[in-house]
Design a protein around this motif. Structure first.
Motif, PDB file in Angstrom:
ATOM      1  N   PRO A 131       0.814  -1.224   0.000  1.00 33.98           N
ATOM      2  CA  PRO A 131       0.000   0.000   0.000  1.00 33.98           C
ATOM      3  C   PRO A 131       0.846   1.272   0.000  1.00 33.98           C
ATOM      4  CG  PRO A 131      -0.057  -1.037   2.164  1.00 33.98           C
ATOM      5  CD  PRO A 131       0.717  -1.954   1.263  1.00 33.98           C
ATOM      6  N   ARG A 132       0.182   2.365  -0.348  1.00 35.97           N
ATOM      7  CA  ARG A 132       0.823   3.678  -0.379  1.00 35.97           C
ATOM      8  C   ARG A 132       1.308   4.049   1.023  1.00 35.97           C
ATOM      9  NH1 ARG A 132      -1.134   9.334  -0.101  1.00 35.97           N
ATOM     10  NH2 ARG A 132       0.266  10.520  -1.446  1.00 35.97           N
ATOM     11  N   GLY A 133       2.512   4.681   1.081  1.00 42.28           N
ATOM     12  CA  GLY A 133       3.072   5.129   2.356  1.00 42.28           C
ATOM     13  C   GLY A 133       3.939   4.095   3.058  1.00 42.28           C
ATOM     14  N   THR A 134       3.997   2.879   2.554  1.00 44.14           N
ATOM     15  CA  THR A 134       4.792   1.819   3.174  1.00 44.14           C
ATOM     16  C   THR A 134       6.275   2.037   2.900  1.00 44.14           C
ATOM     17  OG1 THR A 134       2.976   0.269   2.811  1.00 44.14           O
ATOM     18  CG2 THR A 134       5.138  -0.685   3.298  1.00 44.14           C
ATOM     19  N   GLU A 135       7.095   1.817   3.923  1.00 43.72           N
ATOM     20  CA  GLU A 135       8.540   1.888   3.730  1.00 43.72           C
ATOM     21  C   GLU A 135       8.996   0.585   3.073  1.00 43.72           C
ATOM     22  OE1 GLU A 135      12.706   2.660   6.147  1.00 43.72           O
ATOM     23  OE2 GLU A 135      10.847   2.492   7.263  1.00 43.72           O
ATOM     24  N   VAL A 136       9.848   0.704   2.056  1.00 35.98           N
ATOM     25  CA  VAL A 136      10.296  -0.477   1.299  1.00 35.98           C
ATOM     26  C   VAL A 136      11.814  -0.478   1.156  1.00 35.98           C
ATOM     27  CG1 VAL A 136       8.172  -0.751  -0.041  1.00 35.98           C
ATOM     28  CG2 VAL A 136       9.953   0.755  -0.887  1.00 35.98           C
ATOM     29  N   TRP A 137      12.345  -1.666   0.886  1.00 40.61           N
ATOM     30  CA  TRP A 137      13.760  -1.855   0.552  1.00 40.61           C
ATOM     31  C   TRP A 137      13.852  -2.252  -0.903  1.00 40.61           C
ATOM     32  CZ3 TRP A 137      17.689  -0.593   3.574  1.00 40.61           C
ATOM     33  CH2 TRP A 137      17.484  -0.514   4.953  1.00 40.61           C
ATOM     34  N   VAL A 138      14.862  -1.761  -1.588  1.00 40.14           N
ATOM     35  CA  VAL A 138      15.095  -2.141  -2.984  1.00 40.14           C
ATOM     36  C   VAL A 138      15.893  -3.436  -2.989  1.00 40.14           C
ATOM     37  CG1 VAL A 138      16.150  -1.486  -5.169  1.00 40.14           C
ATOM     38  CG2 VAL A 138      15.073   0.261  -3.743  1.00 40.14           C
ATOM     39  N   GLU A 139      15.312  -4.475  -3.583  1.00 41.07           N
ATOM     40  CA  GLU A 139      15.998  -5.774  -3.669  1.00 41.07           C
ATOM     41  C   GLU A 139      16.816  -5.904  -4.937  1.00 41.07           C
ATOM     42  OE1 GLU A 139      12.872  -8.688  -3.163  1.00 41.07           O
ATOM     43  OE2 GLU A 139      13.473  -8.903  -1.067  1.00 41.07           O
ATOM     44  N   ALA A 140      16.330  -5.312  -6.023  1.00 40.45           N
ATOM     45  CA  ALA A 140      17.037  -5.418  -7.300  1.00 40.45           C
ATOM     46  C   ALA A 140      16.631  -4.257  -8.208  1.00 40.45           C
ATOM     47  CB  ALA A 140      16.717  -6.740  -7.989  1.00 40.45           C
ATOM     48  N   VAL A 141      17.517  -3.932  -9.125  1.00 46.98           N
ATOM     49  CA  VAL A 141      17.226  -2.932 -10.152  1.00 46.98           C
ATOM     50  C   VAL A 141      16.826  -3.693 -11.398  1.00 46.98           C
ATOM     51  CG1 VAL A 141      18.172  -1.056 -11.533  1.00 46.98           C
ATOM     52  CG2 VAL A 141      18.863  -1.311  -9.143  1.00 46.98           C
ATOM     53  N   LEU A 142      15.574  -3.497 -11.848  1.00 45.78           N
ATOM     54  CA  LEU A 142      15.071  -4.225 -13.011  1.00 45.78           C
ATOM     55  C   LEU A 142      15.450  -3.556 -14.328  1.00 45.78           C
ATOM     56  CD1 LEU A 142      11.512  -5.023 -11.615  1.00 45.78           C
ATOM     57  CD2 LEU A 142      13.540  -6.491 -11.603  1.00 45.78           C
ATOM     58  N   SER A 143      15.442  -2.241 -14.333  1.00 43.71           N
ATOM     59  CA  SER A 143      15.829  -1.480 -15.531  1.00 43.71           C
ATOM     60  C   SER A 143      16.270  -0.100 -15.068  1.00 43.71           C
ATOM     61  CB  SER A 143      14.648  -1.370 -16.509  1.00 43.71           C
ATOM     62  OG  SER A 143      13.674  -0.488 -15.991  1.00 43.71           O
ATOM     63  N   ALA A 144      16.511   0.783 -16.010  1.00 43.14           N
ATOM     64  CA  ALA A 144      16.956   2.140 -15.661  1.00 43.14           C
ATOM     65  C   ALA A 144      15.873   2.929 -14.941  1.00 43.14           C
ATOM     66  CB  ALA A 144      17.397   2.881 -16.913  1.00 43.14           C
ATOM     67  N   THR A 145      14.615   2.471 -15.056  1.00 41.12           N
ATOM     68  CA  THR A 145      13.510   3.220 -14.453  1.00 41.12           C
ATOM     69  C   THR A 145      12.651   2.397 -13.507  1.00 41.12           C
ATOM     70  OG1 THR A 145      12.107   2.723 -16.354  1.00 41.12           O
ATOM     71  CG2 THR A 145      13.346   4.807 -16.409  1.00 41.12           C
ATOM     72  N   SER A 146      13.002   1.137 -13.256  1.00 42.00           N
ATOM     73  CA  SER A 146      12.165   0.309 -12.383  1.00 42.00           C
ATOM     74  C   SER A 146      13.009  -0.536 -11.436  1.00 42.00           C
ATOM     75  CB  SER A 146      11.248  -0.596 -13.214  1.00 42.00           C
ATOM     76  OG  SER A 146      12.018  -1.513 -13.946  1.00 42.00           O
ATOM     77  N   VAL A 147      12.413  -0.829 -10.276  1.00 42.91           N
ATOM     78  CA  VAL A 147      13.082  -1.603  -9.238  1.00 42.91           C
ATOM     79  C   VAL A 147      12.133  -2.655  -8.683  1.00 42.91           C
ATOM     80  CG1 VAL A 147      14.697   0.222  -8.555  1.00 42.91           C
ATOM     81  CG2 VAL A 147      12.445   0.108  -7.491  1.00 42.91           C
ATOM     82  N   LEU A 148      12.706  -3.665  -8.034  1.00 43.95           N
ATOM     83  CA  LEU A 148      11.966  -4.686  -7.312  1.00 43.95           C
ATOM     84  C   LEU A 148      12.114  -4.370  -5.832  1.00 43.95           C
ATOM     85  CD1 LEU A 148      10.434  -7.400  -7.279  1.00 43.95           C
ATOM     86  CD2 LEU A 148      12.655  -8.523  -7.091  1.00 43.95           C
ATOM     87  N   VAL A 149      10.976  -4.238  -5.120  1.00 45.50           N
ATOM     88  CA  VAL A 149      11.015  -3.828  -3.719  1.00 45.50           C
ATOM     89  C   VAL A 149      10.316  -4.862  -2.844  1.00 45.50           C
ATOM     90  CG1 VAL A 149      11.095  -1.362  -4.273  1.00 45.50           C
ATOM     91  CG2 VAL A 149       8.880  -2.469  -3.927  1.00 45.50           C
TER      92      VAL A 149
END
Length: 167
Positions: free
Chosen positions: A144-162
């Motif tokens: 949900p919106r407002g949740t703190e997340v960690w970046v696990e991987a960079v999928l592309s130059a503009t997207s990440v896996l959290v």
């Protein structure tokens, strides 16, 4: 005294030309191999200006002969040229930190600004190089919106896996 003032003004004009034609005129002094930087146009311009203006000052203020004025100007010119060379070396060695890359995001935290569905993309706000940057984000479960997340991987130059931060 006119000769000294001419050298001083000529040195200033040479400095202006070296700034305006940035590097184009440097090729003139490249034929003196092994003296890289020592005979750069700013160094030569500093030498000539200090030689001319110091010589004119000594000649006009003390009434000493041309030889004394030339000697004082040469000393001042050598000092000005050396300072110009040292300053340019310091500026050229000024290494900054490398530009941040997308791979630097792995392991950083951020917050969800647009909810992340289980089968699609949402948006997260991350900090890259001290600047807030918005990335598209995927997750293995809805976040949900407002949740703190960690970046696990960079999928592309503009997207990440959290993944959500568990507290």
């Amino acid at each position: 005294m006119v000769w000294f003032l001419g050298l001083g003004i000529g040195g200033l004009l040479l400095l202006v030309l070296s700034l305006v034609f940035d590097g184009v005129l440097e090729g003139l002094l490249d034929s003196f191999g092994g003296l890289d930087g020592v005979l750069s146009l700013p160094v030569v311009a500093g030498f000539l200006s200090a030689l001319g203006f110091t010589g004119a000052l000594v000649l006009g203020a003390s009434g000493a002969g041309t030889g004394v004025a030339t000697g004082a100007g040469a000393v001042a010119g050598t000092g000005a040229g050396w300072l110009t060379w040292k300053f340019s070396r310091i500026l050229l060695r000024d290494a900054t930190a490398p530009a941040p890359r997308g791979e630097d995001l792995t392991g950083t935290s951020g917050s969800v600004v647009t909810a992340v569905p289980a089968d699609g993309y949402g948006e997260v706000l991350l900090h890259l190089g001290g600047q807030p940057v918005k990335y598209a984000a995927r997750a293995d479960r809805p976040v949900p919106r407002g949740t703190e997340v960690w970046v696990e991987a960079v999928l592309s130059a503009t997207s990440v896996l959290v993944r959500p931060v568990d507290r």
